[in-house]
Design a protein around this motif. Structure first.
Motif, short mmCIF file in Angstrom:
data_model
loop_
_atom_site.label_atom_id
_atom_site.label_comp_id
_atom_site.label_asym_id
_atom_site.label_seq_id
_atom_site.Cartn_x
_atom_site.Cartn_y
_atom_site.Cartn_z
N GLY A 120 -69.90 32.82 89.03
CA GLY A 120 -69.62 31.77 88.07
C GLY A 120 -70.32 31.95 86.73
O GLY A 120 -70.75 30.99 86.10
N GLU A 149 -70.03 30.55 93.66
CA GLU A 149 -71.25 30.92 92.93
C GLU A 149 -72.44 30.76 93.87
O GLU A 149 -72.60 29.73 94.51
CB GLU A 149 -71.38 30.01 91.69
CG GLU A 149 -72.73 30.04 91.00
CD GLU A 149 -73.14 31.43 90.50
OE1 GLU A 149 -72.38 32.03 89.73
OE2 GLU A 149 -74.23 31.90 90.92
N LYS A 150 -73.30 31.78 93.93
CA LYS A 150 -74.39 31.69 94.91
C LYS A 150 -75.54 30.81 94.44
O LYS A 150 -76.29 30.27 95.26
CB LYS A 150 -74.86 33.09 95.29
CG LYS A 150 -75.62 33.86 94.25
CD LYS A 150 -76.11 35.16 94.90
CE LYS A 150 -77.04 35.97 94.11
NZ LYS A 150 -76.88 36.64 92.95
N GLU A 151 -75.67 30.62 93.12
CA GLU A 151 -76.71 29.74 92.59
C GLU A 151 -76.23 28.28 92.68
O GLU A 151 -75.05 28.03 92.86
CB GLU A 151 -77.02 30.09 91.13
CG GLU A 151 -77.56 31.51 90.93
CD GLU A 151 -78.91 31.74 91.60
OE1 GLU A 151 -79.70 30.78 91.69
OE2 GLU A 151 -79.16 32.88 92.05
N PRO A 152 -77.15 27.32 92.49
CA PRO A 152 -76.73 25.92 92.55
C PRO A 152 -75.85 25.50 91.38
O PRO A 152 -75.25 24.43 91.41
CB PRO A 152 -78.05 25.14 92.53
CG PRO A 152 -79.12 26.13 92.80
CD PRO A 152 -78.62 27.46 92.38
N THR A 153 -75.79 26.31 90.33
CA THR A 153 -74.98 25.94 89.16
C THR A 153 -74.19 27.15 88.68
O THR A 153 -74.58 28.28 88.92
CB THR A 153 -75.86 25.45 88.00
OG1 THR A 153 -75.05 25.28 86.82
CG2 THR A 153 -76.97 26.45 87.67
N ILE A 154 -73.08 26.89 87.98
CA ILE A 154 -72.40 27.98 87.29
C ILE A 154 -73.12 28.21 85.96
O ILE A 154 -73.98 27.43 85.57
CB ILE A 154 -70.90 27.69 87.09
CG1 ILE A 154 -70.68 26.38 86.32
CG2 ILE A 154 -70.19 27.65 88.43
CD1 ILE A 154 -69.26 26.18 85.85
N LEU A 164 -65.23 24.13 92.07
CA LEU A 164 -66.50 24.84 91.96
C LEU A 164 -67.18 24.84 93.33
O LEU A 164 -67.52 23.79 93.86
CB LEU A 164 -67.42 24.16 90.95
CG LEU A 164 -66.95 24.10 89.50
CD1 LEU A 164 -68.03 23.49 88.63
CD2 LEU A 164 -66.58 25.49 89.00
N THR A 193 -70.36 25.88 94.34
CA THR A 193 -71.68 26.41 94.00
C THR A 193 -72.56 26.42 95.24
O THR A 193 -72.31 25.70 96.20
CB THR A 193 -72.36 25.55 92.92
OG1 THR A 193 -72.36 24.20 93.35
CG2 THR A 193 -71.64 25.66 91.59
N TYR A 194 -73.62 27.23 95.18
CA TYR A 194 -74.53 27.42 96.30
C TYR A 194 -73.74 27.90 97.52
O TYR A 194 -73.98 27.49 98.65
CB TYR A 194 -75.28 26.11 96.61
CG TYR A 194 -76.71 26.32 97.08
CD1 TYR A 194 -77.56 27.18 96.40
CD2 TYR A 194 -77.22 25.66 98.19
CE1 TYR A 194 -78.86 27.39 96.82
CE2 TYR A 194 -78.52 25.86 98.62
CZ TYR A 194 -79.33 26.73 97.92
OH TYR A 194 -80.62 26.93 98.34
N ARG A 203 -77.29 22.43 100.97
CA ARG A 203 -77.96 21.95 99.75
C ARG A 203 -79.04 20.95 100.08
O ARG A 203 -79.92 20.70 99.29
CB ARG A 203 -76.95 21.25 98.84
CG ARG A 203 -75.98 22.12 98.12
CD ARG A 203 -75.08 21.27 97.20
NE ARG A 203 -75.60 21.20 95.86
CZ ARG A 203 -75.14 21.98 94.86
NH1 ARG A 203 -74.17 22.82 95.07
NH2 ARG A 203 -75.66 21.89 93.65
N THR A 209 -82.44 21.29 89.84
CA THR A 209 -81.29 21.98 89.26
C THR A 209 -81.91 23.05 88.37
O THR A 209 -82.96 22.82 87.78
CB THR A 209 -80.41 21.05 88.40
OG1 THR A 209 -81.21 20.50 87.36
CG2 THR A 209 -79.81 19.92 89.21
#
Lengths: 659, 297
Positions: free
Chosen positions: A148, A170-175, A211, A213-214, A236, A273
C-alpha cells in the motif's frame, strides 16, 4: 504429402551480414516435403507477411517455417499471419538465425551453414506439428494489490476508477509506505505528505477499494483470471468497527518504544498508529512490547477506550479470496550501511542514513523539522553527504545505481543550506546522475544558488575526534586527499529488495533477479508484466525508482489489469502438457516437480478383462500449466508430453541435425 | 593445543619483549609451542620488493617444515604473519605457483596447514572469557588504545581474521583482563613502517596524529601486536613530541605483555622493563606492579 514453406528473413543487415540468406533459401528448397522457399528483407513487415500469405495460397502450403529472430520476439506476429492465411497458427516453426546465429558469429560461411542447420531442424519439427486450439477460461473481475505504498495506491485508484473492485493488502497498520516517511519531493520541493495523504484518503473512501491493512499474503493458488489468495489478517487487538480513532488509548499507554516509522529517532506507544495521518487512523497493539501481553498486567487502553474497541483476545484470521489479477507493489528496503565499517555507521550516532534525515527535516517528525545531531541535539553547521553507499560498488555492495540518491542528496544539501544559517553542505560523489525532467536544473540550483560543495571522490574513512566527525576522502579532480571536520554525516544508502521478496515471488510463481528484484517479462516491451500471466509489477519491487517512475509504472500496471478484467473470458495457450492416461501409472512424481501446481491426480475407471476397475492418473489443469515441460522429463513412463514440443518433435530435430 | 611456532627475527632483537612475553603467556594459556627448527627469515620488506618468487619461497620453506610436522603455524609478529599468510594464499590459489615454489625450496608444500597470528589464537581459541577466569592482577584503571596497524587484519581476504575496518579482538581481550580500552579512530592507520628511518620527515608526520588521537581519547598507553608498530611508536615518540613542543609519555605494550601481567607474571620476565618510553612508572602509578597473592610458579 505435406507441403512446407520456408521463409528466410534478412532482418535488414542484422542477419544478412553473417548469413547468405538467398543461399539458405535455395538450399531449403531442396529439403524433403518443402514445396516453396524464399528470402525477404523484413519478414515481419506488412509486405513480408503478405509474401507468406500469398505463398500459402499459391503453393497450397500447409506448414510454415520462418527463419528470423527469437520466437520471443515475433512468434505471435507470424502465428497471426498464419491465421490470416487460413492455417492453424501452431503449424508454424521459427528458426532463430539472428540471436542464436548471426549476432554471435562473424564467419559468413560458417554462419550460413549453421543457419541452414537450424532451418533443417525447424522443417523436421514442423512436419510433426499438429494443429492446436485454444480453450478459454473465465475472468474473475476483482483485483488484488500487494503493498500500500504510492505505487500500490495509484494502481488501486486507477483500477477502481475503471469500475473494478480492488483489495490492497498492506502488512503495516497503515497505507502510505516509504513516501509517507519522506519530507519534500524533488525536483519541485512540494511536501510529500501534501500530495500523498489526499491519495490515501481517496483510496480509503473509494467504494471500489478495500484496505486490508495489517494483513499479509499467505498463499496464492490458481491462475490468471482465477487466483485464490489466502490473506492473513494479523490480530490488531482493536475492533476496527468499534474504534473511532480518538487516540485516548495511545495517549494513556505507558509503554514507549522506538518508532520504526521515525527510523528510531522518535518513539511510539505499544498501542499505536505509525503516524498521525495514518489511514485507517485506527491503532494496533504491538504485542511484543505491550505490558498486558508481556506480564498480564496493565490493560489501561482497554479501560480508557470509550467504545470498548480494545480486544486482547483477537487472533490472526485467514481468509481466501478469488482475484482475476494481482499487482505486486511491495517496495524496497535500505542497504545495511554497517557493512561499510570504515564509515562507522552504528558506532557514531551522528552518522545517519538519508531516510533518517527525511524524518529529521519532516515538520511532523521527531525533531519537528529541526536538523539536530542525534548525539547532543545541537544544530550541525557542517554536514557531509556521502553518495553511493552500497550502490555501484561490487566489492561491498550492489553493482547497480539506486537512481534516486543523486537527487535526494541534492535536496538534502539544499535544505541544510536553507534551514541552517552559516552552514556548509559538502557532497562526496562518484558521478552526478540527473536524467529526469527538471532534475539537472535542480542539481545546478543546489550548486549555484545554494552553494552546496560537490567533491568528486569516495570517502575512505570516517572517525570521531574532538567532538567532530573527521571525514577523510580524496578529491579526484584536484588529485589530493581531503579531510573535512563535520558535525553530521548523511549516507545515501542503496535501495535493496525487501528481505522477503524471494519468498513472495515463490508464492506468486514469478521470477526475480540476482538482487531479489522481481523480473519483468521484457525489459523494454513488457515492463510491468511478469512471466506469470495475470501478475503485474509496480514500483521499486521491480528495481530502484523515484516517485514519478513508480506512479507511472503503477498506472501502466493498472491499465494492464483493466484490459484483462474487461474481458469475460480469455483464451489459454494450448502449449501445455497432456497425459496419456493409458500409460500413466499414477506415481505422482510430476505433481511435486510442477512449479505451477498444475497437476493433480484424478480417478478414472476403465474396463480390463471385462471388469471395471478404478485407478489414479495425472491430470493437467490447462489454465495453470505454463508449458515449461518439467513434468515430461520427470515422467518415468513417458505418459506426459508437451503439446507443440512433443518428444517426437524434438527427436525429429535431433535426427535432422545428426543423421 | 600444539602449534608450530615461528618467532621471526624481530622477536630476538627490536621486539625482544614480544619474544619474551609471547612464550610465557602461551604456556600459561595451555598452548604448546614447537619452534620450527632452523627457521629462516620471512623476507618481510626486502624480499617482496626484490623478487616475487623469493618473497613466496622464503616463508614457504618455514611452512613446509611445519607441514611435515603436521602442525598449524602461529606467528606473533604481524609483519611475518602477513608474509607467511601471503605465501599460503598464493600456493593455495594456484597449482603453478605451488609447483614453482616447491621446486625452489626443494620441499613439498601443499598449504594444508593454516597460518594464524598469535592474537587470533588467543582471541578465537582461548577467548576473553577464559582470560577473565585466569586474571590474578586485574588491569584496573589502565586506559589502553588498542593499535592494530595495517598488517594484522589486511588484506581481509588473505588475513581472514576480524573486521578490517573496526577490529575489536585486542579491545575485548584487554577488557577481559580488567583494562579500559578507549574508542579512537586510528586503530588501523599505518604507523609508517620503515619510513621514519628512510625518510624521517615523512615518517614522523605519519606518527604524530596517532599520538595525538590516542592522547585525546584519554589513553594511558598503546597496545599492539606488531614489532614494527611497537618500535615506531616507542622509539620515535620523544622525537615527534619534541618537534611539536610536547611530551606524550604514552608507553607502548605488546598485547602479550599486558595479558601476561594480568595473569600474574612479573614485569621483568615479560620484558616490560626494556621499553624506551619507560612503562614502569605508569604501571606503578596504577598499582599494577604489586606481587600477586600466591604468586606464579
Amino acid at each position: 504429402m505435406k507441403r512446407v514453406g520456408v521463409f528466410i528473413c534478412h532482418c535488414g543487415t542484422n542477419i544478412a551480414q553473417t548469413v547468405d540468406c538467398e543461399k539458405v533459401a535455395k538450399m531449403a528448397g531442396g529439403l524433403p516435403q518443402v514445396a516453396f522457399s524464399t528470402d525477404y528483407k523484413y519478414m515481419c513487415s506488412e509486405p513480408g507477411q503478405q509474401v507468406i500469405i500469398n505463398a500459402v495460397k499459391e503453393h497450397r502450403l500447409d506448414r510454415v517455417v520462418v527463419a528470423s529472430c527469437s520466437p520471443r520476439m515475433h512468434e505471435p506476429t507470424f502465428r497471426k499471419t498464419l491465421e490470416k492465411a487460413g492455417l492453424n497458427p501452431y503449424l508454424l516453426e521459427m528458426a532463430n538465425i539472428r540471436e542464436q546465429c548471426s549476432w554471435v558469429h562473424q564467419d559468413k560461411e560458417k554462419g550460413t551453414a549453421k543457419a541452414f542447420d537450424l532451418v533443417k531442424m525447424a522443417v523436421a519439427k514442423v512436419l510433426k506439428n499438429e494443429p492446436l486450439s485454444r480453450s478459454s477460461i473465465p475472468i474473475h473481475k476483482r483485483a488484488l494489490v500487494i503493498g500500500g505504498g504510492i505505487a500500490g495506491i495509484q494502481a488501486a485508484l486507477d483500477i477502481a476508477d475503471a469500475g473494478y473492485v480492488v483489495d490492497i493488502v498492506e502488512k503495516e497498520p497503515t497505507i502510505g509506505g516509504r513516501m509517507a516517511q519522506i519530507d519534500k519531493t524533488f525536483p519541485t520541493m512540494d511536501c510529500s505528505a501534501c500530495i500523498l495523504t489526499p491519495k490515501m484518503v481517496d483510496a480509503a473512501s473509494n467504494p471500489n477499494i478495500n484496505l486490508l491493512t495489517y494483513c499479509e499474503v499467505e498463499k496464492v493458488d490458481g491462475y490468471v483470471g482465477n487466483f485464490d489468495v489466502t490473506i492473513r489478517h494479523k490480530a490488531r487487538s482493536v475492533d476496527m468497527n468499534k474504534c473511532t480513532g480518538c487516540g485516548t488509548c495511545w495517549e494513556k499507554c505507558p509503554t514507549r518504544v522506538a518508532s520504526e516509522f521515525d527510523m528510531g529517532l522518535g518513539t511510539r506507544k505499544a498501542i499505536y498508529t505509525p503516524f498521525p495521518q495514518a489511514v485507517p487512523n485506527k491503532p494496533v497493539i504491538d504485542r511484543e512490547n505491550c505490558l498486558y501481553f508481556k506480564t498480564g498486567k496493565c490493560g489501561v487502553c482497554q479501560k480508557v477506550c470509550p467504545t470498548g474497541a480494545v480486544d486482547y483476545t483477537q487472533e490472526d484470521r485467514l481468509e481466501t479470496v478469488r482475484y482475476g489479477a494481482i499487482v505486486v507493489a511491495t517496495g524496497f528496503d535500505l542497504f545495511d550501511e554497517s557493512v561499510y565499517g570504515e564509515y562507522g555507521y552504528g558506532r557514531y550516532p551522528d552518522i545517519i542514513s538519508g531516510l533518517h534525515f527525511e524524518r529529521m527535516i519532516n515538520a511532523s517528525g521527531p525533531t519537528m523539522g529541526k536538523i539536530k545531531r542525534p548525539s547532543d541535539h545541537t544544530e550541525p553547521k557542517t554536514v557531509v553527504f556521502v553518495k553511493c553507499v552500497g550502490s555501484r560498488d561490487e566489492a561491498k555492495g550492489k553493482p547497480y545505481c539506486s537512481k534516486t540518491c543523486c537527487m535526494y542528496t541534492a535536496k538534502h544539501a539544499t535544505l541544510v543550506r536553507e534551514k541552517i544559517k552559516d552552514s556548509q553542505a559538502i557532497v562526496f560523489y562518484m558521478d552526478v546522475r540527473t536524467p529526469g525532467k527538471n532534475y539537472d536544473e535542480f542539481y545546478q540550483r543546489a550548486v549555484n544558488e545554494y552553494g552546496v560543495q560537490y567533491v568528486r571522490g569516495r570517502v575512505s574513512k570516517i572517525y570521531q575526534s574532538h567532538g567532530k566527525l573527521i571525514v577523510r576522502g580524496e578529491d579526484t579532480l584536484l588529485g589530493r586527499p581531503v579531510e573535512v571536520e563535520a558535525d553530521m554525516v548523511v549516507l545515501a544508502t542503496a535501495m535493496v529488495a525487501r528481505g522477503d521478496a524471494g519468498e513472495l515471488a515463490r508464492k506468486l510463481g514469478i521470477s526475480y533477479d540476482q538482487h531479489d528484484f522481481f523480473t519483468e517479462a521484457h525489459p523494454k516491451l513488457r515492463p510491468v508484466e511478469t512471466h506469470t500471466a495475470g501478475v503485474y509489477l509496480a514500483g521499486t519491487c521491480q528495481g530502484p525508482k523515484d516517485i514519478p517512475d513508480s506512479v507511472a509504472q503503477a498506472s501502466a500496471a493498472a491499465a494492464k489489469v483493466c484490459a484483462l478484467l474487461s474481458r469475460e473470458e480469455m483464451p489459454t495457450e494450448p502449449v501445455v502438457s497432456a497425459v496419456n492416461e493409458a500409460v500413466c501409472s499414477g506415481c505422482g512424481l510430476c505433481i511435486s516437480i510442477c512449479p505451477y501446481k498444475a497437476i493433480e491426480l484424478k480417478t478414472i475407471s476403465e474396463r480390463v478383462h471385462g471388469k471395471t476397475r478404478e485407478r489414479q492418473v495425472a491430470s493437467v489443469n490447462t489454465g495453470l500449466c505454463q508449458g515449461c515441460g518439467a513434468c515430461t522429463v520427470a515422467c518415468r513412463s513417458g505418459a506426459l508430453n508437451l503439446k507443440g514440443f512433443t518428444n517426437e518433435q524434438i527427436l525429429a530435430e535431433v535426427d535432422a541435425l545428426c543423421l | 593445543m600444539k602449534l608450530a611456532y615461528y618467532p621471526g627475527c624481530s622477536l630476538s632483537s627490536t621486539g625482544i619483549e614480544f619474544g619474551m612475553s609471547a612464550p610465557v603467556l602461551a604456556k600459561a594459556l595451555g598452548l604448546e609451542l614447537w619452534e620450527i627448527p632452523e627457521w629462516n627469515c620471512c623476507g618481510s620488506s626486502s624480499a617482496h620488493v626484490t623478487d616475487h618468487n623469493l618473497a613466496l619461497a622464503l616463508p614457504a620453506r618455514n611452512l613446509a617444515i611445519a607441514e611435515e610436522a603436521g602442525l598449524d603455524v602461529v606467528v606473533p609478529c604481524a609483519a611475518c604473519y602477513a608474509r607467511l599468510k601471503a605465501a599460503e594464499a598464493a600456493v593455495r590459489s594456484s597449482r603453478r605457483t605451488k609447483e614453482e615454489i616447491e621446486k625452489i625450496i626443494d620441499r613439498k608444500y601443499e598449504a594444508k596447514i593454516t597460518v594464524r597470528s598469535l592474537l587470533d589464537i588467543i582471541y578465537t581459541e582461548i577467548g576473553p572469557a577464559k582470560i577473565r577466569e585466569k586474571v590474578l592482577r586485574p588491569l584496573e584503571g589502565l586506559r589502553v588504545a588498542a593499535y592494530y596497524g595495517c598488517l594484522l587484519v589486511r588484506p581481509p581476504k588473505v588475513a581472514q581474521f576480524e573486521d578490517p575496518e573496526n577490529p575489536v579482538s585486542m579491545d575485548r581481550l584487554l577488557s577481559a583482563a580488567g583494562a579500559e580500552p578507549v574508542d579512537w579512530g586510528y586503530k588501523t592507520e599505518c604507523c609508517g613502517g620503515g619510513h621514519p628511518t628512510i625518510s624521517p620527515e615523512f615518517g614522523l608526520k605519519i606518527l604524530k596524529p596517532i599520538y595525538e588521537e590516542a592522547r585525546y581519547a584519554g589513553a594511558d598507553c598503546f597496545v599492539t601486536a606488531c614489532p614494527m608498530c611497537f618500535t615506531n611508536l616507542d622509539m620515535r615518540q620523544k622525537e615527534v613530541g619534541k618537534q611539536h613542543g610536547t611530551v606524550y609519555n604514552l608507553p607502548v605494550f605488546y598485547i602479550t605483555e599486558l595479558l601476561g601481567l594480568a595473569l600474574g607474571f612479573e614485569a621483568r620476565e615479560l620484558g616490560i622493563n626494556r621499553h624506551l618510553v619507560n612503562a614502569l612508572p605508569l604501571l606503578k602509578h596504577k598499582g599494577l606492579l604489586h606481587p600477586v597473592k600466591g604468586g606464579r610458579e
